[in-house]
Design an enzyme around this catalytic site. Structure first.
Site, mmCIF file in Angstrom:
data_model
loop_
_atom_site.group_PDB
_atom_site.id
_atom_site.type_symbol
_atom_site.label_atom_id
_atom_site.label_comp_id
_atom_site.label_asym_id
_atom_site.label_seq_id
_atom_site.Cartn_x
_atom_site.Cartn_y
_atom_site.Cartn_z
ATOM 1 C CB VAL A 10 0.679 0.434 -7.835
ATOM 2 C CG1 VAL A 10 1.808 0.690 -8.816
ATOM 3 C CG2 VAL A 10 -0.376 1.524 -7.954
ATOM 4 C CB SER A 11 -0.423 -3.521 -4.126
ATOM 5 O OG SER A 11 -0.054 -4.493 -5.072
ATOM 6 C CB THR A 12 -0.536 0.700 -1.407
ATOM 7 O OG1 THR A 12 0.659 1.321 -1.921
ATOM 8 C CG2 THR A 12 -0.199 -0.686 -0.895
ATOM 9 C CD GLN A 15 3.234 -0.138 -4.188
ATOM 10 O OE1 GLN A 15 2.247 -0.664 -4.688
ATOM 11 N NE2 GLN A 15 4.328 -0.803 -3.893
#
Length: 221
Positions: A10-12, A15
């Site tokens: 996941v990118s953040t 998240q």
């Protein structure tokens, strides 16, 4: 390939903490592992942006997953290609590591097809970036204070995307309800002459994005 190592990304941080998107990836990998009678010997979770051709240097969990897979003589399994990278050079470099890898939602894709889909994803990301910059520049010329109205602009862009997608929702949800694979859904849409929201042919990446957008839209309605 008889063994598999799962790689989820996941990118953040937000998240990662919420589990947003992670469970869906885990389920997709689990289905692939079960369908191919593989033994899952490891799972690595990355919470990183990792953009660019040298993204591997920003992905310590991916480096560890590759090392683990090589040691166990296992394949690396990811849920979606764009969870790995939207960069052709990066995908090519990964292929040269000697570790076999597979994409759960593209189970029949060969090396050439993975290169092709990576190229399409890279181009899509480039187009989105150009459109966003153009929209922000136009807003700035109109005197819009971007720091104050950035969320409004993002909401407008999302609303516009949903407007383009809404006429297609019945067809997409009907095909999904039939239990078709992503590849078969893409073939069916293209065979029926149903254009994508952008007006062209469907690809797995565009179909994934459309279905995800529909699911988010329905969950918030």
């Amino acid at each position: 390939m008889t063994k598999a190592v799962a790689y989820l990304r996941v990118s953040t941080d937000k998240q990662g903490l919420s589990g947003l998107g992670m469970e869906a990836q885990r389920e997709a990998v689990a289905r692939y592992v079960a369908a191919n009678d593989l033994e899952l010997v490891g799972e690595y979770i990355e919470i990183e942006t990792g953009k660019g051709a040298n993204a591997l240097s920003k992905r310590p969990k991916l480096v560890a997953a590759l090392a683990d897979a090589k040691k166990a003589k296992a394949g690396l399994i990811i849920a979606k290609l764009d969870r790995l990278a939207r960069n052709v050079h990066f995908i090519s470099g990964l292929m040269e590591t000697g570790v076999e890898f597979a994409v759960a939602d593209m189970p029949n894709a060969d090396r050439f097809q993975l290169h092709l889909f990576a190229a399409l994803a890279e181009k899509e990301a480039e187009v989105i970036s150009q459109r966003t910059k153009a929209a922000l520049a136009a807003a700035k010329e109109r005197g819009t204070v971007l720091g104050k109205h950035g969320k409004t602009l993002a909401a407008a862009n999302k609303a516009e995307a949903m407007d383009r997608l809404e006429p297609l929702s019945a067809n997409l949800l009907a095909l999904k309800a039939e239990g078709l694979s992503m590849r078969r859904m893409v073939e069916a849409l293209n065979d029926r002459g149903i254009p994508s929201p952008a007006g062209g042919r469907w690809h797995p990446s565009s179909l994934h994005k459309a279905l995800a957008r529909l699911e988010r839209g329905h969950s918030t309605s």
